[in-house]
Design a protein around this motif. Structure first.
Motif, PDB file in Angstrom:
ATOM      1  N   LYS A 136       0.639  -1.378  -0.052  1.00  9.61           N
ATOM      2  CA  LYS A 136      -0.093  -0.302   0.190  1.00  9.61           C
ATOM      3  C   LYS A 136       0.603   0.965   0.342  1.00  9.61           C
ATOM      4  N   GLU A 137       1.525   1.240   1.128  1.00 13.10           N
ATOM      5  CA  GLU A 137       2.618   1.764   1.148  1.00 13.10           C
ATOM      6  C   GLU A 137       3.462   2.985  -0.473  1.00 13.10           C
ATOM      7  N   ARG A 138       4.182   1.583  -1.266  1.00 16.00           N
ATOM      8  CA  ARG A 138       4.835   1.317  -1.970  1.00 16.00           C
ATOM      9  C   ARG A 138       3.326   2.515  -3.361  1.00 16.00           C
ATOM     10  N   THR A 139       2.158   1.816  -3.479  1.00 13.08           N
ATOM     11  CA  THR A 139       1.419   2.628  -4.743  1.00 13.08           C
ATOM     12  C   THR A 139       1.376   3.594  -4.167  1.00 13.08           C
ATOM     13  N   MET A 140       0.964   4.292  -2.980  1.00 10.31           N
ATOM     14  CA  MET A 140       0.791   5.164  -2.632  1.00 10.31           C
ATOM     15  C   MET A 140       1.845   6.425  -2.954  1.00 10.31           C
ATOM     16  N   SER A 141       2.850   5.677  -2.885  1.00 12.65           N
ATOM     17  CA  SER A 141       4.267   6.725  -2.885  1.00 12.65           C
ATOM     18  C   SER A 141       4.026   7.226  -4.587  1.00 12.65           C
ATOM     19  N   ALA A 142       4.037   5.464  -5.338  1.00 11.87           N
ATOM     20  CA  ALA A 142       4.100   5.954  -6.744  1.00 11.87           C
ATOM     21  C   ALA A 142       3.142   6.945  -7.592  1.00 11.87           C
ATOM     22  N   VAL A 143       1.827   6.832  -6.667  1.00  7.99           N
ATOM     23  CA  VAL A 143       0.964   7.752  -7.013  1.00  7.99           C
ATOM     24  C   VAL A 143       1.067   9.185  -6.617  1.00  7.99           C
ATOM     25  N   VAL A 144       2.158   9.903  -5.677  1.00  6.13           N
ATOM     26  CA  VAL A 144       2.721  11.017  -5.419  1.00  6.13           C
ATOM     27  C   VAL A 144       3.214  11.479  -6.617  1.00  6.13           C
ATOM     28  N   LEU A 145       4.069  10.202  -6.161  1.00  7.86           N
ATOM     29  CA  LEU A 145       5.673  10.467  -7.614  1.00  7.86           C
ATOM     30  C   LEU A 145       5.322  10.864  -9.074  1.00  7.86           C
ATOM     31  N   VAL A 146       3.986  10.143  -9.398  1.00  9.26           N
ATOM     32  CA  VAL A 146       3.576  10.823 -10.862  1.00  9.26           C
ATOM     33  C   VAL A 146       2.521  11.962 -10.959  1.00  9.26           C
TER      34      VAL A 146
ATOM     35  N   GLY B 267      18.259   5.559   1.883  1.00  3.11           N
ATOM     36  CA  GLY B 267      17.028   6.473   2.703  1.00  3.11           C
ATOM     37  C   GLY B 267      16.083   6.077   2.737  1.00  3.11           C
ATOM     38  N   LYS B 268      15.094   6.988   3.187  1.00  2.00           N
ATOM     39  CA  LYS B 268      13.553   6.382   3.831  1.00  2.00           C
ATOM     40  C   LYS B 268      12.580   7.732   3.269  1.00  2.00           C
ATOM     41  N   LEU B 269      13.259   8.249   2.190  1.00  2.00           N
ATOM     42  CA  LEU B 269      12.177   9.597   2.060  1.00  2.00           C
ATOM     43  C   LEU B 269      10.196   9.059   1.794  1.00  2.00           C
ATOM     44  N   ILE B 270      11.146   8.217   0.140  1.00  2.00           N
ATOM     45  CA  ILE B 270       9.668   7.445  -0.150  1.00  2.00           C
ATOM     46  C   ILE B 270       9.414   6.068   0.489  1.00  2.00           C
TER      47      ILE B 270
END
Length: 286
Positions: free
Chosen positions: A11-21, A253-256
């Motif tokens: 879930k974290e990876r998906t949310m982070s990917a959406v934010v990055l896009v 790192g831990k930024l994303i």
């Protein structure tokens, strides 16, 4: 319990990917100063992740990193100058003088700080400057080309689409290990699938641009860019993993959340950006 943890990570990876896009769209579509500033910030973070990983900033007895040293501050100054000139000039005419100037600046710190810094720290700082900031700047340079608002997306097709295709093909038919020590899950079949997938998506994207812009050469050009870029992106991915293995770290790192640091998420993009730019420049008239 493990299922809940894996679900949370996914879930974290998906949310982070959406934010990055969303961030990518917000910066790349307008281009110009906003994109340059965004890449500047990303480059500084990536640079500092690399200097920590490569031992430029040493750890204390407790294993924690201390304050930034003069090599890192000099590096940040070099990045600031480099992006300022790149934004103003918007081509590569000043790239080589700036890259040489970066080395001279670091050697000043080394000489007048002797014996506070070791030669390996200087070399790793210089490596970190080229690896992240300079190579990432080609995202901006590609965006500033004619039709760059469209062509810049080939950087991400060559990396992220390639990675997705390689993963899917590898899961389905992958049998032969590509780099068993660095990444045991990657296969030769997956690598080929990534190249073919990126080339196919590039060709389709190019065909769409030919139709939309009334041109005749983008389909072939972007198929080549996608295929070659995929090869380079996979090398970039493995290179970033090799550095982590050498220095015994899991993430930069831990930024994303779910991804790690800038270098963990943009390792392949860093490699494909300059290749995409130069291929478009060299083959743009085919």
């Amino acid at each position: 319990m493990s299922g809940n943890i894996l679900g949370k990570i996914s879930k974290e990876r998906t949310m982070s990917a959406v934010v990055l896009v969303i961030v990518a769209l917000a910066a790349i579509l307008p281009g110009g100063l906003l994109l340059a500033l965004t890449l500047y910030v990303v480059s500084v973070i990536g640079f500092l992740e690399l200097t920590k990983a490569c031992g430029v900033r040493e750890r204390d007895v407790s294993g924690d990193y201390g304050k930034r040293n003069m090599l890192e501050w000099a590096g940040i100054g070099c990045i600031t100058l480099y992006y300022g000139v790149t934004y103003l000039v918007q081509d590569t005419s000043y790239a080589m003088p700036l890259v040489i100037l970066m080395l001279i600046v670091l050697m000043f710190v080394y000489v007048f700080g002797f014996s506070k810094y070791h030669a390996n720290q200087v070399m790793n700082t210089y490596f970190s400057l080229i690896y992240a900031p300079v190579m990432l700047s080609f995202v901006f340079l590609t965006r500033q080309l004619e039709n760059g608002i469209y062509l810049v997306w080939m950087i991400f097709i060559s990396s992220w689409i390639s990675d997705t295709c390689a993963y899917l093909v590898g899961v389905m038919i992958g049998k032969h290990k590509l780099a068993p020590v660095l990444s045991p899950k990657k296969s030769i079949e997956g690598a080929v699938g990534g190249v073919l997938g990126a080339a196919a998506v590039g060709a389709l994207f190019g065909a769409y641009l030919d139709r939309a812009l009334f041109l005749e050469h983008f389909a072939v050009l972007l198929a080549i860019v996608g295929g070659v870029g995929s090869v380079i992106s996979q090398v970039g991915d493995l290179a970033a993993s090799a550095i982590k293995r050498n220095h015994e770290i899991k993430d930069y790192g831990k930024l994303i959340p779910g991804h790690g640091g800038i270098m963990d998420r943009f390792d392949s993009v860093i490699f494909t950006a300059p290749i995409t730019y130069f291929l478009i420049i060299m083959l743009g008239n085919i």
